[in-house]
Design a protein around this motif. Structure first.
Motif, short mmCIF file in Angstrom:
data_model
loop_
_atom_site.label_atom_id
_atom_site.label_comp_id
_atom_site.label_asym_id
_atom_site.label_seq_id
_atom_site.Cartn_x
_atom_site.Cartn_y
_atom_site.Cartn_z
N ILE A 138 0.84 -1.20 0.00
CA ILE A 138 0.00 0.00 0.00
C ILE A 138 0.87 1.25 0.00
CG2 ILE A 138 -1.66 1.33 1.37
CD1 ILE A 138 -2.90 -1.41 2.17
N ALA A 139 1.93 1.23 0.81
CA ALA A 139 2.82 2.39 0.85
C ALA A 139 3.47 2.63 -0.51
CB ALA A 139 3.90 2.18 1.91
N LEU A 140 3.90 1.57 -1.18
CA LEU A 140 4.50 1.73 -2.51
C LEU A 140 3.46 2.14 -3.54
CD1 LEU A 140 6.97 -1.27 -2.62
CD2 LEU A 140 7.54 1.16 -2.57
N GLY A 141 2.23 1.71 -3.39
CA GLY A 141 1.16 2.07 -4.31
C GLY A 141 0.66 3.49 -4.13
N MET A 142 0.98 4.11 -2.99
CA MET A 142 0.51 5.47 -2.73
C MET A 142 1.13 6.48 -3.69
SD MET A 142 -1.89 5.33 -0.63
CE MET A 142 -2.15 7.04 -0.24
N ASP A 143 2.34 6.23 -4.15
CA ASP A 143 2.91 7.16 -5.14
C ASP A 143 2.13 7.07 -6.44
OD1 ASP A 143 3.91 4.66 -5.84
OD2 ASP A 143 5.87 5.41 -6.42
N ALA A 144 1.72 5.87 -6.82
CA ALA A 144 0.89 5.73 -8.02
C ALA A 144 -0.45 6.43 -7.82
CB ALA A 144 0.67 4.25 -8.34
N PHE A 145 -1.00 6.34 -6.62
CA PHE A 145 -2.26 7.02 -6.31
C PHE A 145 -2.09 8.53 -6.44
CE2 PHE A 145 -4.81 9.28 -3.14
CZ PHE A 145 -6.09 8.94 -3.54
N SER A 146 -1.04 9.07 -5.82
CA SER A 146 -0.81 10.52 -5.84
C SER A 146 -0.62 11.04 -7.26
CB SER A 146 0.43 10.87 -5.01
OG SER A 146 0.27 10.46 -3.68
N VAL A 147 0.20 10.36 -8.02
CA VAL A 147 0.46 10.80 -9.39
C VAL A 147 -0.80 10.63 -10.24
CG1 VAL A 147 1.85 10.37 -11.44
CG2 VAL A 147 2.92 10.36 -9.20
N SER A 148 -1.55 9.57 -9.98
CA SER A 148 -2.77 9.31 -10.75
C SER A 148 -3.83 10.37 -10.52
CB SER A 148 -3.33 7.93 -10.40
OG SER A 148 -2.44 6.95 -10.85
N GLY A 189 1.54 -5.69 -7.04
CA GLY A 189 0.79 -5.45 -8.28
C GLY A 189 -0.66 -5.09 -8.01
N ALA A 190 -1.32 -5.84 -7.12
CA ALA A 190 -2.74 -5.59 -6.83
C ALA A 190 -2.94 -4.23 -6.16
CB ALA A 190 -3.30 -6.71 -5.95
N ALA A 191 -2.11 -3.92 -5.17
CA ALA A 191 -2.27 -2.65 -4.45
C ALA A 191 -2.06 -1.46 -5.38
CB ALA A 191 -1.29 -2.58 -3.27
N SER A 192 -1.03 -1.51 -6.21
CA SER A 192 -0.76 -0.37 -7.09
C SER A 192 -1.83 -0.22 -8.17
CB SER A 192 0.62 -0.49 -7.73
OG SER A 192 0.69 -1.64 -8.54
N THR A 193 -2.36 -1.33 -8.67
CA THR A 193 -3.43 -1.26 -9.68
C THR A 193 -4.66 -0.59 -9.08
OG1 THR A 193 -2.62 -3.22 -10.83
CG2 THR A 193 -4.93 -2.61 -11.19
N ILE A 194 -5.08 -1.06 -7.92
CA ILE A 194 -6.27 -0.52 -7.28
C ILE A 194 -6.09 0.94 -6.91
CG2 ILE A 194 -7.71 -0.69 -5.20
CD1 ILE A 194 -7.22 -3.79 -5.40
N LEU A 195 -4.93 1.30 -6.36
CA LEU A 195 -4.69 2.69 -5.97
C LEU A 195 -4.58 3.61 -7.20
CD1 LEU A 195 -2.29 2.10 -2.98
CD2 LEU A 195 -4.61 3.07 -2.88
N THR A 196 -4.06 3.11 -8.30
CA THR A 196 -4.01 3.90 -9.54
C THR A 196 -5.42 4.18 -10.03
OG1 THR A 196 -1.85 3.00 -10.15
CG2 THR A 196 -3.17 3.96 -11.92
N TRP A 197 -6.25 3.15 -10.07
CA TRP A 197 -7.64 3.34 -10.48
C TRP A 197 -8.33 4.35 -9.59
CZ3 TRP A 197 -8.82 -2.60 -10.82
CH2 TRP A 197 -8.35 -3.09 -12.04
N LEU A 198 -8.17 4.21 -8.30
CA LEU A 198 -8.81 5.11 -7.34
C LEU A 198 -8.35 6.55 -7.55
CD1 LEU A 198 -10.75 5.20 -4.92
CD2 LEU A 198 -8.76 4.80 -3.46
N GLY A 199 -7.05 6.75 -7.71
CA GLY A 199 -6.51 8.09 -7.93
C GLY A 199 -7.03 8.74 -9.20
N MET A 200 -7.07 7.97 -10.27
CA MET A 200 -7.54 8.53 -11.54
C MET A 200 -9.03 8.84 -11.51
SD MET A 200 -5.47 6.77 -14.58
CE MET A 200 -3.82 7.27 -14.88
N ILE A 201 -9.80 8.02 -10.87
CA ILE A 201 -11.24 8.28 -10.79
C ILE A 201 -11.52 9.51 -9.93
CG2 ILE A 201 -13.41 7.36 -9.89
CD1 ILE A 201 -12.45 4.60 -10.95
N ILE A 202 -10.81 9.64 -8.82
CA ILE A 202 -10.97 10.84 -7.99
C ILE A 202 -10.50 12.07 -8.76
CG2 ILE A 202 -10.13 12.04 -5.92
CD1 ILE A 202 -10.12 9.27 -4.54
#
Length: 184
Positions: free
Chosen positions: A17-27, A141-154
């Motif tokens: 989750i911590a590693l996926g948060m950068d994908a979330f932020s950028v997304s 892989g799963a955490a970053s995919t989900i967080l990317t989707w969430l970031g882009m939708i928001i």
């Protein structure tokens, strides 16, 4: 014995989750561009794949490469985000400048590498610890995919509220996150 395995899974999940948060932020910033839901789904999958590939390479090379290379890759990833964010902010004021962030082709590859490069560094460390590789790769892989989707939708929803200022905000998010990677 089962407690140790559950503890290991929980620790790896928090790391994922911590590693996926950068994908979330950028997304969040990327999502403020006009991107269709189908494209968002594809981008999330590509980011997830890179969050599997990069730590795998890091784990495999963990014993062969010194830890000093990890900080170099993090620095390069941060500089890339600062550059992309700066370009987005400047292009909001100058409509003649083409967009640097493209969610297709080579632009998508650069985006995926920039948000997953820290996974490589983590993989270097995990390669020395003897962690269960398959579990790490699935969780990352799963955490970053989900967080990317969430970031882009928001980001997509926020874009409708902000209008023309969404590109400035998106670029600012990328720029700030790049600085955080470099100095944080």
């Amino acid at each position: 014995m089962a407690g140790i395995q559950i503890g290991e899974v929980v620790s790896l999940l928090f790391m994922a989750i911590a590693l996926g948060m950068d994908a979330f932020s950028v997304s969040l910033g990327i999502g403020m561009q006009k991107i269709r839901l189908k494209r968002i789904a594809f981008i999330g999958i590509v980011i997830g794949i890179f969050h599997v590939i990069m730590p795998f390479i890091g784990i495999v090379l963990g014993q062969a490469i010194s830890s000093s290379i990890g900080s170099l890759t993090t620095l390069l990833g941060g500089l890339l985000l600062v550059g992309i964010g700066s370009q987005m902010v400047f292009s909001a004021f100058n409509h003649e400048v083409p967009q640097v962030i493209k969610t297709t082709g080579i632009g998508l590859l650069f985006f995926a590498i920039s948000v997953s490069i820290d996974s490589f560094s983590v993989g270097l460390g995990l390669g020395l610890s003897g962690v269960k590789i398959a579990l790490v790769l699935i969780l990352f892989g799963a955490a970053s995919t989900i967080l990317t989707w969430l970031g882009m939708i928001i980001g997509r929803k926020v874009r409708g509220l902000l209008g023309v200022y969404s590109e400035i905000l998106g670029g600012s998010i990328l720029f700030a996150f790049g600085l955080y990677i470099i100095f944080g």
